[in-house]
Design a protein around this motif. Sequence first.
Motif, PDB file in Angstrom:
ATOM      1  N   VAL A 162      -7.660 -45.078 129.302  1.00 34.13           N
ATOM      2  CA  VAL A 162      -7.436 -46.348 128.617  1.00 34.13           C
ATOM      3  C   VAL A 162      -6.546 -46.088 127.406  1.00 34.13           C
ATOM      4  N   THR A 163      -5.670 -47.042 127.110  1.00 33.34           N
ATOM      5  CA  THR A 163      -4.775 -46.948 125.960  1.00 33.34           C
ATOM      6  C   THR A 163      -4.981 -48.160 125.077  1.00 33.34           C
ATOM      7  N   SER A 164      -5.058 -47.930 123.770  1.00 34.48           N
ATOM      8  CA  SER A 164      -5.258 -49.017 122.809  1.00 34.48           C
ATOM      9  C   SER A 164      -4.150 -48.982 121.760  1.00 34.48           C
ATOM     10  N   ASN A 165      -3.657 -50.163 121.397  1.00 32.87           N
ATOM     11  CA  ASN A 165      -2.684 -50.322 120.313  1.00 32.87           C
ATOM     12  C   ASN A 165      -3.173 -51.458 119.432  1.00 32.87           C
ATOM     13  N   GLU A 166      -3.484 -51.151 118.177  1.00 33.63           N
ATOM     14  CA  GLU A 166      -4.093 -52.165 117.324  1.00 33.63           C
ATOM     15  C   GLU A 166      -3.519 -52.124 115.910  1.00 33.63           C
ATOM     16  N   PRO A 167      -3.020 -53.258 115.397  1.00 31.29           N
ATOM     17  CA  PRO A 167      -2.716 -53.372 113.972  1.00 31.29           C
ATOM     18  C   PRO A 167      -3.974 -53.785 113.217  1.00 31.29           C
ATOM     19  N   LEU A 168      -4.256 -53.140 112.097  1.00 30.08           N
ATOM     20  CA  LEU A 168      -5.502 -53.369 111.360  1.00 30.08           C
ATOM     21  C   LEU A 168      -5.181 -53.648 109.894  1.00 30.08           C
ATOM     22  N   PRO A 169      -5.061 -54.911 109.513  1.00 28.57           N
ATOM     23  CA  PRO A 169      -4.766 -55.248 108.118  1.00 28.57           C
ATOM     24  C   PRO A 169      -6.006 -55.177 107.232  1.00 28.57           C
ATOM     25  N   ALA A 170      -5.787 -55.017 105.933  1.00 34.40           N
ATOM     26  CA  ALA A 170      -6.877 -54.982 104.949  1.00 34.40           C
ATOM     27  C   ALA A 170      -6.367 -55.525 103.624  1.00 34.40           C
ATOM     28  N   LEU A 171      -7.292 -56.078 102.847  1.00 31.68           N
ATOM     29  CA  LEU A 171      -6.948 -56.598 101.519  1.00 31.68           C
ATOM     30  C   LEU A 171      -8.137 -56.423 100.592  1.00 31.68           C
ATOM     31  N   SER A 172      -7.891 -55.840  99.426  1.00 30.10           N
ATOM     32  CA  SER A 172      -8.929 -55.655  98.413  1.00 30.10           C
ATOM     33  C   SER A 172      -8.454 -56.272  97.098  1.00 30.10           C
ATOM     34  N   VAL A 173      -9.331 -57.057  96.461  1.00 28.15           N
ATOM     35  CA  VAL A 173      -9.002 -57.724  95.201  1.00 28.15           C
ATOM     36  C   VAL A 173     -10.121 -57.456  94.202  1.00 28.15           C
ATOM     37  N   MET A 174      -9.743 -57.054  92.970  1.00 28.02           N
ATOM     38  CA  MET A 174     -10.727 -56.836  91.909  1.00 28.02           C
ATOM     39  C   MET A 174     -10.239 -57.494  90.622  1.00 28.02           C
ATOM     40  N   ASN A 218     -13.277 -58.052  99.372  1.00 28.75           N
ATOM     41  CA  ASN A 218     -12.573 -57.183 100.310  1.00 28.75           C
ATOM     42  C   ASN A 218     -12.557 -57.813 101.687  1.00 28.75           C
ATOM     43  N   TYR A 219     -11.471 -57.540 102.400  1.00 27.40           N
ATOM     44  CA  TYR A 219     -11.379 -57.887 103.816  1.00 27.40           C
ATOM     45  C   TYR A 219     -10.765 -56.698 104.544  1.00 27.40           C
ATOM     46  N   GLU A 220     -11.340 -56.330 105.671  1.00 25.00           N
ATOM     47  CA  GLU A 220     -10.739 -55.270 106.472  1.00 25.00           C
ATOM     48  C   GLU A 220     -11.091 -55.468 107.938  1.00 25.00           C
ATOM     49  N   THR A 221     -10.265 -54.913 108.796  1.00 29.00           N
ATOM     50  CA  THR A 221     -10.545 -54.908 110.222  1.00 29.00           C
ATOM     51  C   THR A 221     -10.811 -53.473 110.636  1.00 29.00           C
ATOM     52  N   SER A 222     -11.819 -53.280 111.449  1.00 26.81           N
ATOM     53  CA  SER A 222     -12.154 -51.949 111.952  1.00 26.81           C
ATOM     54  C   SER A 222     -12.062 -51.965 113.467  1.00 26.81           C
ATOM     55  N   PHE A 223     -11.799 -50.792 114.022  1.00 22.73           N
ATOM     56  CA  PHE A 223     -11.529 -50.699 115.446  1.00 22.73           C
ATOM     57  C   PHE A 223     -12.148 -49.431 115.995  1.00 22.73           C
ATOM     58  N   GLY A 224     -12.937 -49.574 117.055  1.00 18.76           N
ATOM     59  CA  GLY A 224     -13.522 -48.419 117.723  1.00 18.76           C
ATOM     60  C   GLY A 224     -13.075 -48.393 119.168  1.00 18.76           C
ATOM     61  N   SER A 225     -12.200 -47.447 119.501  1.00 23.81           N
ATOM     62  CA  SER A 225     -11.686 -47.369 120.863  1.00 23.81           C
ATOM     63  C   SER A 225     -12.783 -46.898 121.808  1.00 23.81           C
ATOM     64  N   LEU A 226     -12.591 -47.116 123.095  1.00 20.06           N
ATOM     65  CA  LEU A 226     -13.533 -46.610 124.081  1.00 20.06           C
ATOM     66  C   LEU A 226     -13.521 -45.086 124.071  1.00 20.06           C
ATOM     67  N   GLN A 227     -14.712 -44.486 124.104  1.00 18.92           N
ATOM     68  CA  GLN A 227     -14.839 -43.037 124.123  1.00 18.92           C
ATOM     69  C   GLN A 227     -14.874 -42.547 125.571  1.00 18.92           C
ATOM     70  N   TYR A 228     -14.540 -41.267 125.771  1.00 18.26           N
ATOM     71  CA  TYR A 228     -14.476 -40.762 127.143  1.00 18.26           C
ATOM     72  C   TYR A 228     -15.839 -40.814 127.836  1.00 18.26           C
ATOM     73  N   PHE A 229     -16.948 -40.642 127.089  1.00 15.98           N
ATOM     74  CA  PHE A 229     -18.255 -40.727 127.743  1.00 15.98           C
ATOM     75  C   PHE A 229     -18.556 -42.152 128.174  1.00 15.98           C
ATOM     76  N   GLN A 230     -17.987 -43.162 127.480  1.00 17.08           N
ATOM     77  CA  GLN A 230     -18.166 -44.540 127.911  1.00 17.08           C
ATOM     78  C   GLN A 230     -17.342 -44.821 129.165  1.00 17.08           C
TER      79      GLN A 230
END
Length: 520
Positions: free
Chosen positions: A250-262, A274-286
């Motif tokens: 499997v191949t994954s391509n993901e843009p992951l933006p983030a923004l932090s304000v204080m 704060n705002y962020e996007t997180s990404f967990g690709s499929l692992q080989y055991f899955q």
Amino acid sequence: APADNGLGAALLYSGVNGNGYRSSNNDNDIDDVLLKTHWAVTDSDEFWLNFHYYDAKADMPGGLTQAQFDDDPYQSDRDYDTFSGRRKDVSFKYLRQIDDVTQFEVQTYYTDSFRGSSIAARDQKTLSSYPRSYHTFAIEPRVSRIFFAGPTTQEVSVGYRYLKEAMHEQSTRLALINNVPTVTPTSDGHVFQDRTGGTEASAYYIDDKIDVGNWTITPGIRFEHINTDWHERPVRGTNGVPVQEKNRSVTSNEPLPALSVMYHLSDEWKLFANYETSFGSLQYFQLGQGGSGDQTANGLQAEKAKTYEVGTRYNNGTWGGELTAFYIDFDDELQYISNDIGWTNLGATKHQGIEASMHYDLSGLDPRLQGLSANAGFTYTRATYEGEIPGFKGRDLPFYSRQIVNAGLRYEINRWTWNLDAYAQSKQRAPGTGMNADGSFNGNYITEPSADGQYGDIPGYVTWAARGGYDFGKELSNLKLAAGVKNIFDKQYYTRSSDNNAGIYLGEPRTFYVQASVGF
């Protein structure tokens, strides 16, 4: 401390040797050695080089059925189950201060690890071994530069991460005859599973920390490109049934933006979001579990979540605290079902709650309380299924507590340090998967204890711990001695598992311990 030539080194060792608190949990043996070096070559160039070796082995007492736990929670019927593992790794970091506003650094590491386990079948008729080998290499160069534009100061960082991981996993099996592992025609110790796989990942990122007036704003974006593959090699299999070759990727391509304000209300008091996007690709055991031929189990997708936080923190040196509200929205969250079915897609889930913490130096109340401080923390979380699983929508996800509380007192006087701590968590759910053997959903969200110990609610509990320590100082090579007790009131608590060692697991009972460390 470093020598006059800027070279410093530290050798650290920690070890564990002894028996656990349950039957068939003996011969726990852990050796952990770390050599850390640092060399300031010039005022602008620094190197860090670390070597690490870890070796461990232990018996595994396994889970208990409800009847076994009620009879004796310290017992075990896993007389043959063992675990062993070792890890060798090296890491290197180079930092160069190019000029007053520009910095370059590169970090890299390599690991070579092995883990193996031997697990007897529930009927105690066969003993399977699972040797696993893993190799990982990673490197990350990064450049940071500060820019000044009118009232604005910006620190821009640009970097790249590369990681390559490879694995080789096998399985063998022997018969257990008269409690002795034995070669038989169907259990002759040959490799009946032989699998390889790996991951190659690249990440490109840029972020810009902007300071203007009382504001600090940090936008950023990371782009992930990940390839994961899994290969089942053709072998004889069990009972002479051949294992067919399989190749999945499997191949994954993901843009992951983030923004932090204080916003800095003062030097002591801050507001943040704060705002962020997180990404967990499929692992080989899955990829490898469930499915058919070169196709993975139905519906598997990489996990992706959006996280939102808003909060405030304060610290004036005498007291401080932090309060944060959070919301995590998963489009797809995966859950393990069984070796046959593999993993399934739960669909959307959401996690929302509040985290709070505070600490207080009590000498601010009275100088006679010098050295006495208090701390406390509280977390409320509500994590629920939001997909269309019958009987599960809106109900709690497994293995988390809605409320977690910790509190403690610390007293430092002369060379003595005393601690008293409490920890509490509310009940957890272990509702099962709601699935039938064919992979269809049955909607059965289990709350009552199951006879096999795998499912049902897990009660909450409170434990207390105390510790006292003495620092002998430089006169005795910084020797430190300490003694303590965990779970002072011997509270009985447990958790559950539905893996190969499924059942109920007793938590740590009242435990006395001593510690010693020395620097040289």
